[in-house]
Design a protein around this motif. Structure first.
Motif, PDB file in Angstrom:
ATOM      1  N   VAL A   1     -48.154  42.442  13.028  1.00  0.00           N
ATOM      2  CA  VAL A   1     -49.456  41.772  12.942  1.00  0.00           C
ATOM      3  C   VAL A   1     -50.409  42.742  12.260  1.00  0.00           C
ATOM      4  O   VAL A   1     -50.718  43.795  12.820  1.00  0.00           O
ATOM      5  CB  VAL A   1     -49.997  41.394  14.339  1.00  0.00           C
ATOM      6  CG1 VAL A   1     -51.325  40.654  14.206  1.00  0.00           C
ATOM      7  CG2 VAL A   1     -48.986  40.559  15.114  1.00  0.00           C
ATOM      8  N   PRO A   2     -50.839  42.411  11.021  1.00  0.00           N
ATOM      9  CA  PRO A   2     -50.461  41.246  10.229  1.00  0.00           C
ATOM     10  C   PRO A   2     -49.047  41.372   9.655  1.00  0.00           C
ATOM     11  O   PRO A   2     -48.545  42.481   9.457  1.00  0.00           O
ATOM     12  CB  PRO A   2     -51.504  41.225   9.121  1.00  0.00           C
ATOM     13  CG  PRO A   2     -51.950  42.654   8.991  1.00  0.00           C
ATOM     14  CD  PRO A   2     -51.877  43.235  10.368  1.00  0.00           C
ATOM     15  N   LEU A   3     -48.439  40.212   9.395  1.00  0.00           N
ATOM     16  CA  LEU A   3     -47.055  40.141   8.904  1.00  0.00           C
ATOM     17  C   LEU A   3     -47.065  39.853   7.404  1.00  0.00           C
ATOM     18  O   LEU A   3     -47.664  38.875   6.959  1.00  0.00           O
ATOM     19  CB  LEU A   3     -46.313  39.038   9.658  1.00  0.00           C
ATOM     20  CG  LEU A   3     -44.834  38.816   9.323  1.00  0.00           C
ATOM     21  CD1 LEU A   3     -44.016  40.058   9.662  1.00  0.00           C
ATOM     22  CD2 LEU A   3     -44.310  37.602  10.084  1.00  0.00           C
ATOM     23  N   ASP A   4     -46.390  40.694   6.656  1.00  0.00           N
ATOM     24  CA  ASP A   4     -46.358  40.562   5.196  1.00  0.00           C
ATOM     25  C   ASP A   4     -45.191  39.668   4.778  1.00  0.00           C
ATOM     26  O   ASP A   4     -44.126  40.154   4.399  1.00  0.00           O
ATOM     27  CB  ASP A   4     -46.243  41.945   4.553  1.00  0.00           C
ATOM     28  CG  ASP A   4     -46.217  41.891   3.033  1.00  0.00           C
ATOM     29  OD1 ASP A   4     -46.434  40.802   2.465  1.00  0.00           O
ATOM     30  OD2 ASP A   4     -45.975  42.939   2.407  1.00  0.00           O
ATOM     31  N   ILE A   5     -45.406  38.371   4.834  1.00  0.00           N
ATOM     32  CA  ILE A   5     -44.368  37.433   4.421  1.00  0.00           C
ATOM     33  C   ILE A   5     -44.253  37.369   2.893  1.00  0.00           C
ATOM     34  O   ILE A   5     -43.195  37.045   2.352  1.00  0.00           O
ATOM     35  CB  ILE A   5     -44.634  36.037   5.019  1.00  0.00           C
ATOM     36  CG1 ILE A   5     -44.321  36.064   6.517  1.00  0.00           C
ATOM     37  CG2 ILE A   5     -43.780  34.960   4.370  1.00  0.00           C
ATOM     38  CD1 ILE A   5     -42.870  36.383   6.868  1.00  0.00           C
ATOM     39  N   ASP A   6     -45.318  37.712   2.174  1.00  0.00           N
ATOM     40  CA  ASP A   6     -45.265  37.670   0.709  1.00  0.00           C
ATOM     41  C   ASP A   6     -44.158  38.570   0.164  1.00  0.00           C
ATOM     42  O   ASP A   6     -43.404  38.180  -0.729  1.00  0.00           O
ATOM     43  CB  ASP A   6     -46.609  38.082   0.111  1.00  0.00           C
ATOM     44  CG  ASP A   6     -47.683  37.023   0.305  1.00  0.00           C
ATOM     45  OD1 ASP A   6     -47.323  35.853   0.534  1.00  0.00           O
ATOM     46  OD2 ASP A   6     -48.878  37.370   0.230  1.00  0.00           O
ATOM     47  N   THR A   7     -44.066  39.799   0.694  1.00  0.00           N
ATOM     48  CA  THR A   7     -43.027  40.720   0.230  1.00  0.00           C
ATOM     49  C   THR A   7     -41.643  40.203   0.594  1.00  0.00           C
ATOM     50  O   THR A   7     -40.693  40.303  -0.200  1.00  0.00           O
ATOM     51  CB  THR A   7     -43.251  42.119   0.820  1.00  0.00           C
ATOM     52  OG1 THR A   7     -44.500  42.635   0.335  1.00  0.00           O
ATOM     53  CG2 THR A   7     -42.139  43.081   0.438  1.00  0.00           C
ATOM     54  N   VAL A   8     -41.512  39.639   1.789  1.00  0.00           N
ATOM     55  CA  VAL A   8     -40.225  39.063   2.200  1.00  0.00           C
ATOM     56  C   VAL A   8     -39.842  37.911   1.280  1.00  0.00           C
ATOM     57  O   VAL A   8     -38.701  37.812   0.805  1.00  0.00           O
ATOM     58  CB  VAL A   8     -40.292  38.592   3.661  1.00  0.00           C
ATOM     59  CG1 VAL A   8     -38.989  37.899   4.064  1.00  0.00           C
ATOM     60  CG2 VAL A   8     -40.569  39.763   4.597  1.00  0.00           C
ATOM     61  N   LEU A   9     -40.809  37.040   1.000  1.00  0.00           N
ATOM     62  CA  LEU A   9     -40.547  35.892   0.134  1.00  0.00           C
ATOM     63  C   LEU A   9     -40.147  36.321  -1.276  1.00  0.00           C
ATOM     64  O   LEU A   9     -39.243  35.735  -1.891  1.00  0.00           O
ATOM     65  CB  LEU A   9     -41.779  35.002   0.059  1.00  0.00           C
ATOM     66  CG  LEU A   9     -41.828  33.808   1.009  1.00  0.00           C
ATOM     67  CD1 LEU A   9     -43.187  33.132   0.914  1.00  0.00           C
ATOM     68  CD2 LEU A   9     -40.716  32.822   0.717  1.00  0.00           C
ATOM     69  N   GLU A  10     -40.822  37.314  -1.791  1.00  0.00           N
ATOM     70  CA  GLU A  10     -40.488  37.808  -3.128  1.00  0.00           C
ATOM     71  C   GLU A  10     -39.034  38.250  -3.194  1.00  0.00           C
ATOM     72  O   GLU A  10     -38.321  37.979  -4.167  1.00  0.00           O
ATOM     73  CB  GLU A  10     -41.415  38.958  -3.500  1.00  0.00           C
ATOM     74  CG  GLU A  10     -41.192  39.509  -4.894  1.00  0.00           C
ATOM     75  CD  GLU A  10     -42.142  40.644  -5.233  1.00  0.00           C
ATOM     76  OE1 GLU A  10     -41.919  41.305  -6.276  1.00  0.00           O
ATOM     77  OE2 GLU A  10     -43.099  40.869  -4.480  1.00  0.00           O
TER      78      GLU A  10
END
Length: 342
Positions: free
Chosen positions: A256-265
């Motif tokens: 928290v906060p969770l970096d989903i953008d990097t995971v998605l990339e």
């Protein structure tokens, strides 16, 4: 890794990196102090405060009675009055006896006051197993803390990250849970894997929360993890590379906060996702990461696997503990599973 002035030529253990950042913040701001059980003369049972008492004295490095409710409540009050306490729970497992102070005071007082009160408190806690300390001293409980609005949750995996994240945590005006894995601290009686000891700049620096780090680039499978299991994932990736499998390892660093953008990339590149966690499988990090990716781009996922602790108390016996805590072999097996799922 390099500083603006040149290459970093010294390495620190994770515990020394944490202490260095805390000492810097204490020198810069007299409102910063550290309190907890066995943090003064003993230096923390996982070396989390080693050497700080000699420099800052007992007014700012404070041993406390064995009453987590009392001293965490005192820390919350001090933070609300403008100080910047770092309060240590010796084990994250002990949060239960101070649950009200964490869940209902620390996490909510800014909101309950209509934003009139900040609570700039860092709550550090040792997490994780692998050393035969049984069910009440071996949990990570990442998902338990990340589930509560109002708490930022930090989980470093290397000395470099530990220092930058600690600087950021102490300077933050909101409450931060800083969860360090015992096996990564580099203490004599609990040998760490090779990876956590890294080059660390002598100058202060911050690592922003919500910024995941790609620890190993790859094209075939994305492995998302944190803490100790970053290193186990890297071991699995090296083993799989010999078989021609190219694994990308993403270290979340903060929940928290969770970096989903990097995971998605990463997932959009590989199409295959394996999420690894030392917390319990149900209602935990693995499920949240998978769901977050699916919410944003379900079509990017060709195959998914989760690797986590089954929903059982952590056993005391070493063979049983080894069975429930995922290792590199478990990660490798799940990577092979997503590769064969098509």
């Amino acid at each position: 890794m390099s500083e603006t002035e040149g290459v970093v030529d010294r390495e620190l253990t994770m515990s020394r990196a944490m202490v260095e950042s805390i000492a810097h913040e204490m020198r810069e701001n007299e409102e910063v102090f550290y309190m907890g059980e066995d943090v003064a003369d003993y230096g923390g049972i996982f070396d989390s405060t080693q050497g700080l008492l000699d420099e800052f004295g007992r007014d700012r490095i404070m041993d406390v009675p064995i009453s987590e409710t009392a001293y965490l409540g005192a820390a919350v009050g001090a933070a609300q009055e403008g100080m910047r306490p770092v309060a240590e729970l010796m084990f994250a497992d002990f949060f239960g006896v101070a649950m009200d102070q964490i869940y209902n005071q620390l996490a909510k007082n800014t909101y309950m006051s209509g934003g009139n009160v900040n609570v700039p408190l860092v709550l550090t806690a040792a997490v994780g197993g692998t050393y035969n300390d049984a069910a009440q001293h071996s949990q990570t409980l990442y998902g338990t803390f990340a589930h509560v609005p109002g708490l930022k949750v930090v989980v470093p995996s290397t000395a470099y990250d530990a220092k930058g994240l600690m600087h950021n945590a102490i300077r933050d005006d909101d409450p931060v849970m800083y969860l360090f894995h015992k096996r990564l601290m580099g203490i004599g009686w609990m040998p760490a894997p090779d990876g956590p000891k890294t080059p660390v700049p002598e100058t202060d620096y911050t690592i922003p929360f919500g910024s995941a780090d790609v620890k190993r680039e790859g094209a075939d499978v994305t492995v998302v993890t944190l803490g100790l299991h970053v290193h186990r994932a890297l071991d699995a990736a090296e083993s799989l590379a010999a078989a021609g499998v190219d694994v990308e390892v993403v270290d979340l660093r903060t929940l928290v906060p969770l970096d989903i953008d990097t995971v998605l990339e990463s997932v959009r590149k590989t199409g295959r996702l394996v999420v690894v966690d030392e917390d319990y499988r149900s209602f935990g990090v693995t499920g949240e990461v998978v769901a977050s990716v699916a919410d944003r781009d379900l079509g990017a996922l060709d195959a998914v696997e989760r690797v986590a602790v089954p929903d059982v108390p952590i056993p005391y016996a070493r063979p049983m503990e080894d069975e429930v805590i995922p290792d590199a072999g478990d990660i490798e097996e799940r990577v092979r599973a997503v590769l064969s799922a098509e």
